[in-house]
Design an enzyme around this catalytic site. Structure first.
Site, PDB file in Angstrom:
ATOM      1  N   GLU A 169      -9.401   0.933  -5.460  1.00  0.00           N
ATOM      2  CA  GLU A 169     -10.366   1.276  -4.408  1.00  0.00           C
ATOM      3  C   GLU A 169     -10.186   2.722  -3.983  1.00  0.00           C
ATOM      4  OE1 GLU A 169     -10.262  -0.848  -0.739  1.00  0.00           O
ATOM      5  OE2 GLU A 169     -10.543  -2.795  -1.684  1.00  0.00           O
TER       6      GLU A 169
ATOM      7  N   ARG B 174     -25.169 -10.268  -2.440  1.00  0.00           N
ATOM      8  CA  ARG B 174     -24.425 -11.479  -2.062  1.00  0.00           C
ATOM      9  C   ARG B 174     -25.298 -12.284  -1.111  1.00  0.00           C
ATOM     10  NH1 ARG B 174     -18.032 -10.126  -1.170  1.00  0.00           N
ATOM     11  NH2 ARG B 174     -17.833  -8.528  -2.782  1.00  0.00           N
TER      12      ARG B 174
ATOM     13  N   ARG C 119      -6.817  -8.776  -8.703  1.00  0.00           N
ATOM     14  CA  ARG C 119      -7.513 -10.012  -9.065  1.00  0.00           C
ATOM     15  C   ARG C 119      -8.884  -9.683  -9.661  1.00  0.00           C
ATOM     16  NH1 ARG C 119      -8.486  -8.713  -3.684  1.00  0.00           N
ATOM     17  NH2 ARG C 119     -10.722  -8.361  -3.374  1.00  0.00           N
TER      18      ARG C 119
ATOM     19  N   VAL D  93     -15.319 -10.392  -6.663  1.00  0.00           N
ATOM     20  CA  VAL D  93     -16.662 -10.971  -6.550  1.00  0.00           C
ATOM     21  C   VAL D  93     -17.658 -10.140  -7.373  1.00  0.00           C
ATOM     22  CG1 VAL D  93     -18.553 -11.494  -4.954  1.00  0.00           C
ATOM     23  CG2 VAL D  93     -16.178 -11.877  -4.231  1.00  0.00           C
TER      24      VAL D  93
ATOM     25  N   LYS E  76       0.797  -1.225   0.000  1.00  0.00           N
ATOM     26  CA  LYS E  76       0.000   0.000   0.000  1.00  0.00           C
ATOM     27  C   LYS E  76       0.834   1.281   0.000  1.00  0.00           C
ATOM     28  CE  LYS E  76      -3.203  -1.427   3.130  1.00  0.00           C
ATOM     29  NZ  LYS E  76      -4.452  -1.205   3.878  1.00  0.00           N
TER      30      LYS E  76
HETATM   31  C1  MV4 Z   1      -9.912   4.352   5.367  1.00  0.00           C
HETATM   32  C2  MV4 Z   1     -11.105   4.836   5.926  1.00  0.00           C
HETATM   33  C3  MV4 Z   1     -11.127   6.164   6.307  1.00  0.00           C
HETATM   34  N1  MV4 Z   1     -10.039   6.939   6.157  1.00  0.00           N
HETATM   35  N2  MV4 Z   1      -8.854   5.167   5.230  1.00  0.00           N
HETATM   36  C4  MV4 Z   1     -11.190  -0.235   5.154  1.00  0.00           C
HETATM   37  C5  MV4 Z   1     -10.790  -1.281   4.166  1.00  0.00           C
HETATM   38  C6  MV4 Z   1      -9.539  -0.802   3.544  1.00  0.00           C
HETATM   39  N3  MV4 Z   1      -9.535  -1.091   2.152  1.00  0.00           N
HETATM   40  C7  MV4 Z   1      -9.498   0.658   3.819  1.00  0.00           C
HETATM   41  N4  MV4 Z   1     -10.580   0.957   4.717  1.00  0.00           N
HETATM   42  C8  MV4 Z   1     -10.818   2.221   5.119  1.00  0.00           C
HETATM   43  N5  MV4 Z   1      -9.785   3.082   4.977  1.00  0.00           N
HETATM   44  C9  MV4 Z   1      -8.928   6.427   5.617  1.00  0.00           C
HETATM   45  N6  MV4 Z   1      -7.866   7.209   5.472  1.00  0.00           N
HETATM   46  C10 MV4 Z   1     -12.176   3.983   6.059  1.00  0.00           C
HETATM   47  C11 MV4 Z   1     -12.039   2.651   5.657  1.00  0.00           C
HETATM   48  C12 MV4 Z   1     -13.206   1.843   5.830  1.00  0.00           C
HETATM   49  C13 MV4 Z   1     -13.821   1.238   4.766  1.00  0.00           C
HETATM   50  C14 MV4 Z   1     -13.337   1.368   3.466  1.00  0.00           C
HETATM   51  C15 MV4 Z   1     -13.931   0.743   2.423  1.00  0.00           C
HETATM   52  C16 MV4 Z   1     -15.061  -0.030   2.647  1.00  0.00           C
HETATM   53  C17 MV4 Z   1     -15.556  -0.181   3.900  1.00  0.00           C
HETATM   54  C18 MV4 Z   1     -14.949   0.438   4.981  1.00  0.00           C
HETATM   55  C19 MV4 Z   1     -15.481   0.290   6.261  1.00  0.00           C
HETATM   56  C20 MV4 Z   1     -14.879   0.886   7.297  1.00  0.00           C
HETATM   57  C21 MV4 Z   1     -13.728   1.649   7.105  1.00  0.00           C
END
Ligand code: MV4
Length: 451
Positions: free
Chosen positions: A274, A338, A291, A294, A116
């Site tokens: 993302e 899902r 990848r 889903v 990351k």
């Molecule tokens: C974050 C965020 C808020 N601020 N980063 C969770 C999964 C991972 N891919 C990154 N995630 C998050 N990163 C910052 N700087 C909130 C999340 C997050 C989230 C992101 C995507 C989908 C669902 C989530 C649920 C809770 C928190």
């Protein structure tokens, strides 16, 4: 083109890949564990190899068993699906060493975008918007300096983490020491990479992701976005395309920067970037999934493309010979639910015998599933039973169609989350398209399900 592909996965995605192979005239090899001997992906494949006992570590994650199965069946490529070995760069490298094509990006691209901190550096270089953040943190004092510079609240993340693992929200300076120690410990013990870093924390964001497909000749299609905010504990529940929060202008601007970044870093195959979107609609890059996902199905429904067939074709060296603006266009709206085998109250997995199975059908309805009446859902794997996908001209029509399809879906013998989906599609926030990553949590804590 490949003559024979080994599918290193199980369940609905193994069947999904098998169907693409069939249409491309490619022979298939299924691999399976003991408990999956009667699974549909085994029944429909041209050949099947039992690779070990139920435990994933001894079967679907067991690299020597899978590569041996490919060698004894003379498969020329391996499709990893999602989960299991799909983002394991070392597995991809070993496939190459054995003369087997790994259907995915190069091991180098998997490493470059899978880490990351490296991914953030790459993204920044090409103008992909991202949140204020830190380099790799040396110690707690360094973390405090960086957090003060970025401004609280911040979030500590493991560079080798993903899908929400190894994250700590830090709201004030006095929490830094404890959060740094525990995040660092989790990164050192849980991931291959011990690095942790900081980002500005965004409260209640939307989760939006962009799909790309790149060939080995510099050709790249940006296939729009998916709205994935409806999730619970980092497990997506319902996804749609397009995102109700996206505008054509924003989509176009993002497509251009993403295209350049992936092109210039030599990315190939399917990939997903993302993002989170804050309350004013600003997008910020989070991470890349290297990848097939889903939820690729909703992109397929609105583009009319077979993404898995295209992924196989570009892996075999085929060119995406038209620009994306000429090869396909967006049409209508798609939603995916899902359908999981789980306790509707506790959300615990609910494995067991499916006594009755009647999937919905009709106009604009697609069901991707690996189960059938008489199948016993094993307890060793994830609880995804089926992906119910609908396509309709507008979002409002898609919601009506999904409600109709959910009403038709009969699964007997085990408990499922079908009622949760019905509640979601009756929720004012979901209907308005204003959902965030906290919507499900809010809905579940608000009031019990109506009778
Ligand atoms: C974050 C965020 C808020 N601020 N980063 C969770 C999964 C991972 N891919 C990154 N995630 C998050 N990163 C910052 N700087 C909130 C999340 C997050 C989230 C992101 C995507 C989908 C669902 C989530 C649920 C809770 C928190």
């Amino acid at each position: 083109m490949f003559k024979k592909i080994l599918i290193a996965n199980r369940g609905e995605i193994a069947l999904r890949i098998l169907r693409a192979c069939r249409e491309l005239g490619i022979k298939t090899v299924a691999v399976h564990s003991d408990v999956d001997a009667r699974a549909l992906h085994v029944r429909f494949a041209d050949e099947a190899v039992c690779i070990g006992p139920a435990a994933s570590a001894k079967s679907y994650l067991h690299i020597p068993a899978i590569i041996s199965a490919a060698e004894i069946t003379a498969a020329d490529a391996i499709h990893p699906g999602y989960g299991f070995l799909s983002e394991n760069a070392e597995f991809a490298r070993l496939c190459g060493k054995c003369g087997i094509t790994f259907i995915g990006p190069s091991p180098e691209a998997m490493r470059a975008w899978g880490d990351k901190v490296t991914a953030r550096t790459n993204a920044a270089r090409f103008g992909i918007p991202l949140l204020a953040g830190s380099p790799v943190l040396e110690d707690a004092a360094h973390a405090l300096r960086e957090a003060n510079r970025i401004g609280f609240p911040v979030i500590l993340k493991a560079s080798g983490g993903g899908g929400g693992r190894g994250m700590r929200i830090v709201r004030s300076p006095n929490e830094i020491d404890g959060a740094f120690a525990s995040a660092k410990h989790e990164a050192e013990t849980g991931f291959k990479n011990p690095d942790v870093y900081l980002e500005k924390y965004v409260d209640r964001p939307r989760h939006i992701e962009f799909q790309v497909l790149a060939d080995h000749h510099g050709g790249i299609w940006t296939l729009g976005e998916r709205e994935c905010s409806l999730q619970r504990r980092h497990q997506k529940v319902l996804e749609e395309a397009p995102s109700p929060a996206m505008t054509a202008e924003k989509r176009q601007a993002m497509a251009e920067v993403i295209r350049r970044a992936m092109q210039e870093t030599g990315y190939t195959s399917l990939g997903t970037l993302e993002f989170i979107m804050d309350e004013v609609g600003e997008l910020a890059f989070l991470e890349v999934n290297t990848r097939v996902q889903v939820e690729h199905t909703v992109t397929e429904m609105v583009t009319g493309l077979d993404l898995v067939a295209l992924q196989i074709r570009v892996a075999a060296g085929e060119k995406l010979d038209l620009p994306d603006t000429r090869a396909w266009s967006f049409r209508g709206h798609a939603i995916e639910c899902r359908i999981n085998a789980e306790d509707p109250v506790t959300f615990a997995p609910w494995p067991g015998l499916i006594t009755e199975y009647f999937p919905p059908g009709g106009t604009g309805v697609r069901v991707d599933s690996g189960v059938y009446g008489g199948w016993r859902v094993p307890s060793s794997y994830d609880s995804l039973l089926a992906k119910l996908v609908v396509h309709a001209p507008t979002r409002a029509d898609a919601i009506l169609r999904m409600r109709r399809a959910l009403d038709e879906f009969i699964i007997g013998g085990i408990r499922t989350n079908i009622d949760l989906h019905k509640r979601l599609l009756a929720d004012p926030e979901v209907i308005a398209g204003t959902m965030t990553t906290h919507t499900i949590e809010r809905m579940l804590s608000a009031k019990p399900a109506p009778p």
